[in-house]
Design a protein around this motif. Structure first.
Motif, PDB file in Angstrom:
ATOM      1  N   VAL A  64      44.526  33.253  42.690  1.00 15.92           N
ATOM      2  CA  VAL A  64      45.273  33.809  41.569  1.00 15.92           C
ATOM      3  C   VAL A  64      44.635  35.057  40.981  1.00 15.92           C
ATOM      4  O   VAL A  64      45.247  35.730  40.160  1.00 15.92           O
ATOM      5  CB  VAL A  64      45.507  32.749  40.466  1.00 15.92           C
ATOM      6  N   VAL A  65      43.419  35.398  41.388  1.00 12.41           N
ATOM      7  CA  VAL A  65      42.787  36.626  40.905  1.00 12.41           C
ATOM      8  C   VAL A  65      43.585  37.831  41.386  1.00 12.41           C
ATOM      9  O   VAL A  65      43.849  38.774  40.626  1.00 12.41           O
ATOM     10  CB  VAL A  65      41.319  36.712  41.373  1.00 12.41           C
ATOM     11  N   HIS A  66      43.992  37.806  42.630  1.00 15.46           N
ATOM     12  CA  HIS A  66      44.804  38.873  43.222  1.00 15.46           C
ATOM     13  C   HIS A  66      46.104  39.056  42.428  1.00 15.46           C
ATOM     14  O   HIS A  66      46.477  40.178  42.061  1.00 15.46           O
ATOM     15  CB  HIS A  66      45.073  38.496  44.680  1.00 15.46           C
ATOM     16  N   THR A  67      46.758  37.972  42.112  1.00 15.74           N
ATOM     17  CA  THR A  67      48.019  38.018  41.376  1.00 15.74           C
ATOM     18  C   THR A  67      47.818  38.473  39.935  1.00 15.74           C
ATOM     19  O   THR A  67      48.631  39.243  39.409  1.00 15.74           O
ATOM     20  CB  THR A  67      48.681  36.627  41.391  1.00 15.74           C
ATOM     21  N   HIS A  68      46.752  38.017  39.303  1.00 12.81           N
ATOM     22  CA  HIS A  68      46.475  38.443  37.930  1.00 12.81           C
ATOM     23  C   HIS A  68      46.309  39.957  37.858  1.00 12.81           C
ATOM     24  O   HIS A  68      46.853  40.606  36.965  1.00 12.81           O
ATOM     25  CB  HIS A  68      45.205  37.775  37.403  1.00 12.81           C
ATOM     26  N   TYR A  69      45.546  40.505  38.779  1.00 13.10           N
ATOM     27  CA  TYR A  69      45.334  41.957  38.747  1.00 13.10           C
ATOM     28  C   TYR A  69      46.610  42.732  39.073  1.00 13.10           C
ATOM     29  O   TYR A  69      46.854  43.774  38.483  1.00 13.10           O
ATOM     30  CB  TYR A  69      44.221  42.366  39.696  1.00 13.10           C
ATOM     31  N   PHE A  70      47.414  42.225  39.995  1.00 19.11           N
ATOM     32  CA  PHE A  70      48.638  42.955  40.323  1.00 19.11           C
ATOM     33  C   PHE A  70      49.663  42.885  39.186  1.00 19.11           C
ATOM     34  O   PHE A  70      50.173  43.910  38.747  1.00 19.11           O
ATOM     35  CB  PHE A  70      49.295  42.425  41.600  1.00 19.11           C
ATOM     36  N   ILE A  71      49.940  41.700  38.701  1.00 14.67           N
ATOM     37  CA  ILE A  71      50.988  41.558  37.689  1.00 14.67           C
ATOM     38  C   ILE A  71      50.488  41.944  36.305  1.00 14.67           C
ATOM     39  O   ILE A  71      51.083  42.803  35.636  1.00 14.67           O
ATOM     40  CB  ILE A  71      51.549  40.119  37.675  1.00 14.67           C
ATOM     41  N   TYR A 104      43.745  48.936  38.592  1.00 16.95           N
ATOM     42  CA  TYR A 104      44.051  47.518  38.748  1.00 16.95           C
ATOM     43  C   TYR A 104      44.695  47.224  40.100  1.00 16.95           C
ATOM     44  O   TYR A 104      44.497  46.144  40.653  1.00 16.95           O
ATOM     45  CB  TYR A 104      44.930  47.011  37.607  1.00 16.95           C
ATOM     46  N   ALA A 105      45.439  48.162  40.657  1.00 16.74           N
ATOM     47  CA  ALA A 105      46.004  47.968  41.996  1.00 16.74           C
ATOM     48  C   ALA A 105      44.888  47.901  43.036  1.00 16.74           C
ATOM     49  O   ALA A 105      44.915  47.054  43.937  1.00 16.74           O
ATOM     50  CB  ALA A 105      46.981  49.087  42.322  1.00 16.74           C
ATOM     51  N   VAL A 106      43.890  48.770  42.910  1.00 20.32           N
ATOM     52  CA  VAL A 106      42.755  48.743  43.838  1.00 20.32           C
ATOM     53  C   VAL A 106      41.964  47.455  43.672  1.00 20.32           C
ATOM     54  O   VAL A 106      41.565  46.820  44.659  1.00 20.32           O
ATOM     55  CB  VAL A 106      41.864  49.990  43.629  1.00 20.32           C
ATOM     56  N   LEU A 107      41.733  47.044  42.423  1.00 18.21           N
ATOM     57  CA  LEU A 107      41.027  45.780  42.184  1.00 18.21           C
ATOM     58  C   LEU A 107      41.796  44.597  42.756  1.00 18.21           C
ATOM     59  O   LEU A 107      41.193  43.644  43.276  1.00 18.21           O
ATOM     60  CB  LEU A 107      40.793  45.577  40.691  1.00 18.21           C
ATOM     61  N   ALA A 108      43.110  44.639  42.669  1.00 21.80           N
ATOM     62  CA  ALA A 108      43.928  43.557  43.218  1.00 21.80           C
ATOM     63  C   ALA A 108      43.787  43.492  44.734  1.00 21.80           C
ATOM     64  O   ALA A 108      43.659  42.401  45.307  1.00 21.80           O
ATOM     65  CB  ALA A 108      45.389  43.756  42.833  1.00 21.80           C
ATOM     66  N   MET A 109      43.804  44.640  45.387  1.00 21.92           N
ATOM     67  CA  MET A 109      43.654  44.638  46.842  1.00 21.92           C
ATOM     68  C   MET A 109      42.273  44.173  47.266  1.00 21.92           C
ATOM     69  O   MET A 109      42.137  43.398  48.218  1.00 21.92           O
ATOM     70  CB  MET A 109      43.954  46.034  47.391  1.00 21.92           C
ATOM     71  N   VAL A 110      41.250  44.613  46.543  1.00 24.83           N
ATOM     72  CA  VAL A 110      39.881  44.193  46.854  1.00 24.83           C
ATOM     73  C   VAL A 110      39.729  42.690  46.640  1.00 24.83           C
ATOM     74  O   VAL A 110      39.116  41.993  47.465  1.00 24.83           O
ATOM     75  CB  VAL A 110      38.870  44.982  45.997  1.00 24.83           C
ATOM     76  N   SER A 111      40.288  42.170  45.562  1.00 23.32           N
ATOM     77  CA  SER A 111      40.167  40.731  45.310  1.00 23.32           C
ATOM     78  C   SER A 111      40.950  39.914  46.330  1.00 23.32           C
ATOM     79  O   SER A 111      40.537  38.812  46.688  1.00 23.32           O
ATOM     80  CB  SER A 111      40.619  40.395  43.888  1.00 23.32           C
ATOM     81  N   GLY A 112      42.054  40.436  46.829  1.00 24.10           N
ATOM     82  CA  GLY A 112      42.800  39.738  47.871  1.00 24.10           C
ATOM     83  C   GLY A 112      42.024  39.655  49.167  1.00 24.10           C
ATOM     84  O   GLY A 112      41.984  38.612  49.828  1.00 24.10           O
ATOM     85  N   VAL A 113      41.381  40.753  49.537  1.00 24.82           N
ATOM     86  CA  VAL A 113      40.555  40.754  50.757  1.00 24.82           C
ATOM     87  C   VAL A 113      39.347  39.850  50.575  1.00 24.82           C
ATOM     88  O   VAL A 113      38.975  39.105  51.488  1.00 24.82           O
ATOM     89  CB  VAL A 113      40.127  42.197  51.116  1.00 24.82           C
ATOM     90  N   PHE A 114      38.731  39.884  49.391  1.00 23.52           N
ATOM     91  CA  PHE A 114      37.593  39.015  49.125  1.00 23.52           C
ATOM     92  C   PHE A 114      37.992  37.543  49.232  1.00 23.52           C
ATOM     93  O   PHE A 114      37.264  36.741  49.831  1.00 23.52           O
ATOM     94  CB  PHE A 114      37.012  39.286  47.737  1.00 23.52           C
ATOM     95  N   TYR A 115      39.141  37.190  48.680  1.00 18.62           N
ATOM     96  CA  TYR A 115      39.627  35.812  48.756  1.00 18.62           C
ATOM     97  C   TYR A 115      39.803  35.372  50.204  1.00 18.62           C
ATOM     98  O   TYR A 115      39.325  34.319  50.611  1.00 18.62           O
ATOM     99  CB  TYR A 115      40.945  35.684  47.990  1.00 18.62           C
TER     100      TYR A 115
END
Length: 92
Positions: free
Chosen positions: A39-46, A11-22
């Motif tokens: 908020v996708v980045h935040t959902h995956y991180f938290i 989920y940390a990797v998915l959060a970073m990927v979604s942040g870059v995608f955003y």
């Protein structure tokens, strides 16, 4: 416990990927308004990484048998984030 830590890493990797995608998606399209991609980045991180880190720490002390609940949680979290992305992609 190890499984929960592995979920947390994924989920940390998915959060970073979604942040870059955003960042790149909105920059390439010249979009400056608020979007649900933020908020996708935040959902995956938290809800992903932090939840499973805490669950891993708790499972060190308590023998947890919540396999079905973890499965539903993973499906629900990923379905939520997929829908947040789909909403934005259909706007463009």
């Amino acid at each position: 416990m190890k499984r929960y830590i592995n979920y947390s890493i994924v989920y940390a990797v998915l959060a970073m990927v979604s942040g870059v995608f955003y960042r790149e998606f909105t920059k390439l399209n010249g979009y400056t308004d608020w979007t649900t991609l933020a908020v996708v980045h935040t959902h995956y991180f938290i809800l992903g990484m932090m939840f499973f880190l805490i669950l891993g720490l708790v499972s060190m002390n308590i023998n947890l048998k919540i396999n079905r609940a973890v499965l539903f949680y993973n499906v629900g979290l990923n379905l939520t984030t997929i829908m947040l992305v789909v909403v934005v992609l259909f706007k463009f």
